[in-house]
Design a protein around this motif. Structure first.
Motif, PDB file in Angstrom:
ATOM      1  N   THR A 263       1.120  -1.530  -0.104  1.00  0.00           N
ATOM      2  CA  THR A 263       0.118  -0.447   0.104  1.00  0.00           C
ATOM      3  C   THR A 263       0.930   1.470   0.132  1.00  0.00           C
ATOM      4  N   THR A 264       0.629   2.435  -0.550  1.00  0.00           N
ATOM      5  CA  THR A 264       1.328   3.614  -0.948  1.00  0.00           C
ATOM      6  C   THR A 264      -0.105   4.836  -0.569  1.00  0.00           C
ATOM      7  N   ILE A 265       0.384   5.326   0.195  1.00  0.00           N
ATOM      8  CA  ILE A 265      -0.529   6.136   0.659  1.00  0.00           C
ATOM      9  C   ILE A 265      -0.129   8.049   0.267  1.00  0.00           C
ATOM     10  N   VAL A 266      -0.666   8.896   0.184  1.00  0.00           N
ATOM     11  CA  VAL A 266      -0.002  10.955  -0.469  1.00  0.00           C
ATOM     12  C   VAL A 266      -0.970  11.526   0.310  1.00  0.00           C
ATOM     13  N   VAL A 267      -0.348  11.787   1.359  1.00  0.00           N
ATOM     14  CA  VAL A 267      -1.697  12.819   2.081  1.00  0.00           C
ATOM     15  C   VAL A 267      -1.173  14.271   1.879  1.00  0.00           C
ATOM     16  N   ARG A 268      -1.872  15.483   1.212  1.00  0.00           N
ATOM     17  CA  ARG A 268      -1.258  17.030   0.642  1.00  0.00           C
ATOM     18  C   ARG A 268      -1.358  17.743   1.444  1.00  0.00           C
ATOM     19  N   GLN A 269      -1.219  18.644   1.499  1.00  0.00           N
ATOM     20  CA  GLN A 269      -2.490  19.668   1.995  1.00  0.00           C
ATOM     21  C   GLN A 269      -2.046  20.948   0.857  1.00  0.00           C
ATOM     22  N   VAL A 270      -2.963  21.468   0.351  1.00  0.00           N
ATOM     23  CA  VAL A 270      -3.335  22.474  -0.796  1.00  0.00           C
ATOM     24  C   VAL A 270      -3.922  23.342  -0.173  1.00  0.00           C
ATOM     25  N   GLY A 271      -3.832  24.460   0.030  1.00  0.00           N
ATOM     26  CA  GLY A 271      -4.082  25.394   0.655  1.00  0.00           C
ATOM     27  C   GLY A 271      -4.198  25.297   1.825  1.00  0.00           C
ATOM     28  N   ARG A 272      -5.515  25.450   2.617  1.00  0.00           N
ATOM     29  CA  ARG A 272      -6.137  25.011   3.307  1.00  0.00           C
ATOM     30  C   ARG A 272      -6.257  23.786   4.165  1.00  0.00           C
ATOM     31  N   TYR A 273      -6.512  22.743   3.230  1.00  0.00           N
ATOM     32  CA  TYR A 273      -6.992  21.870   3.758  1.00  0.00           C
ATOM     33  C   TYR A 273      -6.496  20.757   2.749  1.00  0.00           C
ATOM     34  N   LEU A 274      -6.741  19.349   2.954  1.00  0.00           N
ATOM     35  CA  LEU A 274      -6.130  18.444   2.917  1.00  0.00           C
ATOM     36  C   LEU A 274      -6.437  17.261   1.952  1.00  0.00           C
ATOM     37  N   THR A 275      -5.534  16.917   1.270  1.00  0.00           N
ATOM     38  CA  THR A 275      -6.459  15.533  -0.328  1.00  0.00           C
ATOM     39  C   THR A 275      -5.824  14.457   0.349  1.00  0.00           C
ATOM     40  N   PHE A 276      -6.106  13.177   0.239  1.00  0.00           N
ATOM     41  CA  PHE A 276      -5.640  12.104   0.477  1.00  0.00           C
ATOM     42  C   PHE A 276      -5.590  11.015  -0.656  1.00  0.00           C
ATOM     43  N   ALA A 277      -5.247  10.150  -0.714  1.00  0.00           N
ATOM     44  CA  ALA A 277      -4.971   9.904  -2.061  1.00  0.00           C
ATOM     45  C   ALA A 277      -4.137   7.784  -1.909  1.00  0.00           C
ATOM     46  N   VAL A 278      -4.599   6.497  -1.825  1.00  0.00           N
ATOM     47  CA  VAL A 278      -4.312   5.599  -1.457  1.00  0.00           C
ATOM     48  C   VAL A 278      -4.427   4.789  -2.760  1.00  0.00           C
ATOM     49  N   ARG A 279      -2.697   3.510  -2.917  1.00  0.00           N
ATOM     50  CA  ARG A 279      -2.879   2.373  -3.901  1.00  0.00           C
ATOM     51  C   ARG A 279      -2.924   1.184  -2.846  1.00  0.00           C
ATOM     52  N   MET A 280      -4.039   0.106  -3.041  1.00  0.00           N
ATOM     53  CA  MET A 280      -4.055  -0.994  -1.995  1.00  0.00           C
ATOM     54  C   MET A 280      -4.204  -1.657  -3.131  1.00  0.00           C
ATOM     55  N   PRO A 281      -3.610  -3.258  -2.769  1.00  0.00           N
ATOM     56  CA  PRO A 281      -4.520  -4.009  -3.485  1.00  0.00           C
ATOM     57  C   PRO A 281      -5.546  -4.804  -3.314  1.00  0.00           C
ATOM     58  N   GLU A 282      -6.769  -4.978  -4.022  1.00  0.00           N
ATOM     59  CA  GLU A 282      -7.867  -5.519  -3.687  1.00  0.00           C
ATOM     60  C   GLU A 282      -7.760  -6.271  -2.007  1.00  0.00           C
ATOM     61  N   GLU A 283      -6.981  -7.528  -2.099  1.00  0.00           N
ATOM     62  CA  GLU A 283      -6.571  -8.219  -0.898  1.00  0.00           C
ATOM     63  C   GLU A 283      -6.787  -7.486  -0.142  1.00  0.00           C
ATOM     64  N   VAL A 284      -6.233  -6.614   0.197  1.00  0.00           N
ATOM     65  CA  VAL A 284      -6.544  -5.926   1.470  1.00  0.00           C
ATOM     66  C   VAL A 284      -7.812  -4.863   1.140  1.00  0.00           C
ATOM     67  N   VAL A 285      -7.494  -4.549   0.355  1.00  0.00           N
ATOM     68  CA  VAL A 285      -9.028  -3.808   0.634  1.00  0.00           C
ATOM     69  C   VAL A 285     -10.491  -4.564   0.850  1.00  0.00           C
ATOM     70  N   ASN A 286     -10.418  -5.227   0.457  1.00  0.00           N
ATOM     71  CA  ASN A 286     -11.589  -6.489   0.929  1.00  0.00           C
ATOM     72  C   ASN A 286     -11.573  -7.462   2.085  1.00  0.00           C
ATOM     73  N   SER A 287     -10.548  -7.095   2.815  1.00  0.00           N
ATOM     74  CA  SER A 287      -9.960  -7.728   4.534  1.00  0.00           C
ATOM     75  C   SER A 287     -11.250  -6.791   5.356  1.00  0.00           C
ATOM     76  N   VAL A 288     -11.980  -6.966   5.348  1.00  0.00           N
ATOM     77  CA  VAL A 288     -12.845  -5.896   5.984  1.00  0.00           C
ATOM     78  C   VAL A 288     -13.133  -7.055   7.801  1.00  0.00           C
ATOM     79  N   GLU A 289     -13.194  -6.144   8.419  1.00  0.00           N
ATOM     80  CA  GLU A 289     -13.585  -7.334   9.503  1.00  0.00           C
ATOM     81  C   GLU A 289     -15.081  -7.517  10.414  1.00  0.00           C
ATOM     82  N   ASP A 290     -15.752  -6.116   9.469  1.00  0.00           N
ATOM     83  CA  ASP A 290     -17.245  -6.360   9.820  1.00  0.00           C
ATOM     84  C   ASP A 290     -18.126  -6.264   8.661  1.00  0.00           C
TER      85      ASP A 290
END
Length: 433
Positions: A263-290
Motif C-alpha cells: 500500500t502507498t498513501i499520499v497526503v497533501r495540504q493544498v491551500g488550507r485543506y488536505l487531500t488523500f490518495a491511496v493505492r492498495m491491493p484488492e485483497e487488502v481492500v476486501n479484508s474487512v472485519e465487519d
C-alpha cells in the motif's frame, strides 16, 4: 497474511490514550478520564514487578468505572475500557486484588548511545513483510486499486465511482484488518454546506514480525513527516522499514509506504485543506472485519446517497445566470462566473473530465482558488497510483446514475455510519494489540 500477536507496553498504551485526548480535546471538558489515564501512565512509565503493574491496572479500572456517568458518550472512555480488558488478559492480572495506586516512578536512564538499536538502519526484514514476495509463486499478480478524496469534497472509490459529497464532520474512508483512515471535514465558510478536509488520521495495526501499531495524524498547517510517536518507520520489529514515511515537500506532500500490505498513501495540504490518495491491493481492500457494515466505508461504496451532491444542477444554474453565480450558501461566489471558473481550471486540467468538473464546481461553490490545485494534484496522484492508465480519466457520461436520490435504506445507513464513526477508532486503538 495474518494477524499481529504482539501487544504494546503500558507506556505505549498510555501514549495512545494521551494522544487520543489531544486529538479529541472536548473529552477533557466533558469527563475526568484524563485524570485516570495520566495517573496510570505515570505509575507504569517504567518496568517493574508484574504485581505492581496489575495493582496499577486495577486502580486504573476503578478510576475509569467511576467516570461512567459523565463519560459514557466519550470515545476515550470506551477506548480505555477496551484497553484495560486487553492488558488484564495479556498480563494475567486478576480483577480482584489490591488497588492502591503505586507511586509514580522515575524512568530509568536510557542506555548509552552505542547500545541503542537504530531501527531506521535495520534491514527490510523477512519475506512475509513484503506483500508481493509473500504471495504464492503460482498465484496471479495482485490487482491494485485506488481511492482518492479531495476538494469540496470529491470521492473516487476503489471501484472508480466518482461522487461529490457533503459529509461534514468525521467520516471513515477505510477500515480493514490492517489499517483505518478517518477524515474530518469542516465548512469552507462558516454556515456553508461546502466542506473540505481539515483533519486526517491513519492507524496502521500491528502485523506479525513486520510493524508495531502506528498512528499518523495531520491537520491544517500541520503535515508531519513522522508518526505520532515521532518515528518514521514501523518500530522495532524485523520488518520495520516496510512501513515508512517519506517527506516529499515539507508541509505540503507526505507519502507513506506500507510494503508489507502493498500500500502507498499520499497526503497533501493544498491551500488550507488536505487531500488523500491511496493505492492498495484488492485483497487488502476486501479484508474487512465487519462485513455487515463494510458498505459504510466511503472508499468501498461511496457516500450515502443523501450525502451526495449532483453538481450538474449547480452547474446548470451557473450556466443560466449572468455574472457571478450564487454559492450553496446563497451568497455571491467571490466573483467567479461559470466561464471564468472554466478558464481557470483549464489552465491545469485541459481534459474536461470529472476532475475538471470538480475544479469548476469548487471554484463556484467556495471561491477558493486553491481548489484548482487540489483537483490538479488529485489527478496527478491518480496517474501515480492507479494501475490502469485507461481509467485515469472519468467522464460525466460514465459517472451518473450513481447519484440517485436517497431512499429510506440510505437514511438508515447514514444513522448506522454516524454510530460506527464513534466506535471505529475505539477498535482502531485496541484491535489486535
Amino acid at each position: 497474511m495474518g494477524k499481529g500477536v504482539a501487544g504494546p507496553s503500558a507506556l505505549e498504551v498510555g501514549k495512545i490514550l494521551v494522544l487520543f485526548l489531544c486529538l479529541f480535546p472536548s473529552v477533557s471538558l466533558q469527563c475526568k478520564i484524563l485524570k485516570c489515564n495520566s495517573e496510570f501512565w505515570a505509575s507504569t512509565s517504567s518496568s517493574g514487578p508484574e504485581e505492581e503493574f496489575c495493582t496499577a491496572l486495577r486502580a486504573y479500572n476503578n478510576c475509569v468505572r467511576r467516570t461512567a456517568r459523565t463519560c459514557r458518550g466519550d470515545l476515550a472512555y470506551h477506548s480505555a475500557q477496551h484497553g484495560i480488558e486487553d492488558l488484564m488478559s495479556q498480563h494475567n492480572c486478576s480483577k480482584e486484588g489490591p488497588t492502591n495506586q503505586p507511586r509514580a516512578r522515575t524512568p530509568a536512564p536510557p542506555p548509552p548511545p552505542q547500545l541503542q538499536p537504530d531501527s531506521q538502519e535495520r534491514s527490510d526484514g523477512p519475506e512475509q513483510c513484503h506483500y508481493e514476495r509473500s504471495l504464492s509463486r503460482h498465484s496471479l499478480p495482485p490487482n491494485y486499486t485506488h481511492c482518492g478524496f479531495f476538494g469540496d469534497p470529491h470521492l473516487r472509490t476503489f471501484s472508480d465511482d466518482f461522487q461529490t459529497c457533503k459529509v461534514e464532520g468525521a467520516w471513515p474512508l477505510i477500515h480493514n484488518k490492517y489499517l483505518s483512515v478517518q477524515v474530518t471535514n469542516t465548512p469552507v465558510v462558516p454556515g456553508s454546506s461546502a466542506t473540505a478536509t481539515s483533519k486526517l488520521t491513519i492507524i496502521f495495526k500491528n502485523f506479525q514480525e513486520c510493524v508495531d501499531q502506528k498512528m499518523y495524524h495531520a491537520e491544517t498547517d500541520e503535515l508531519p513527516a513522522a508518526f505520532a510517536d515521532g518515528s518514521k518507520n514501523g518500530g522495532d520489529r524485523h520488518g520495520a522499514n516496510t512501513l515508512r514515511i517519506v517527506d516529499k515537500v515539507p508541509g505540503q506532500h507526505v507519502e507513506i509506504h506500507a510494503r508489507y500490505i502493498g500500500t502507498t498513501i499520499v497526503v497533501r495540504q493544498v491551500g488550507r485543506y488536505l487531500t488523500f490518495a491511496v493505492r492498495m491491493p484488492e485483497e487488502v481492500v476486501n479484508s474487512v472485519e465487519d462485513r455487515d457494515n463494510q458498505d459504510l466505508y466511503l472508499c468501498l461504496h461511496g457516500c450515502p446517497a443523501n450525502q451526495r451532491i449532483d453538481f450538474r444542477k449547480f452547474r446548470d444554474r451557473a450556466v443560466e445566470g449572468h455574472g457571478p453565480v450564487k454559492s450553496r450558501t446563497g451568497s455571491q461566489s467571490h466573483g467567479f462566473t461559470y466561464q471564468a471558473a472554466m478558464a481557470k481550471c483549464k489552465e491545469r486540467l485541459p481534459v474536461e473530465d470529472l476532475y475538471f468538473q470538480s475544479c469548476v464546481f469548487d471554484l463556484l461553490s467556495s471561491g477558493d482558488i486553491n481548489f484548482t490545485m487540489a483537483a490538479y494534484y488529485a489527478f496527478e496522484d491518480v496517474k501515480m497510483l492507479h494501475s490502469n492508465k485507461d481509467k485515469y480519466h472519468i467522464f460525466e457520461k460514465d459517472a451518473f446514475g450513481s447519484n440517485a436520490a436517497p431512499g429510506g435504506s440510505d437514511m438508515f445507513s447514514l444513522v448506522l455510519l454516524n454510530c460506527l464513526a464513534m466506535l471505529l477508532w475505539i477498535e482502531c486503538c485496541w484491535v489486535h494489540l
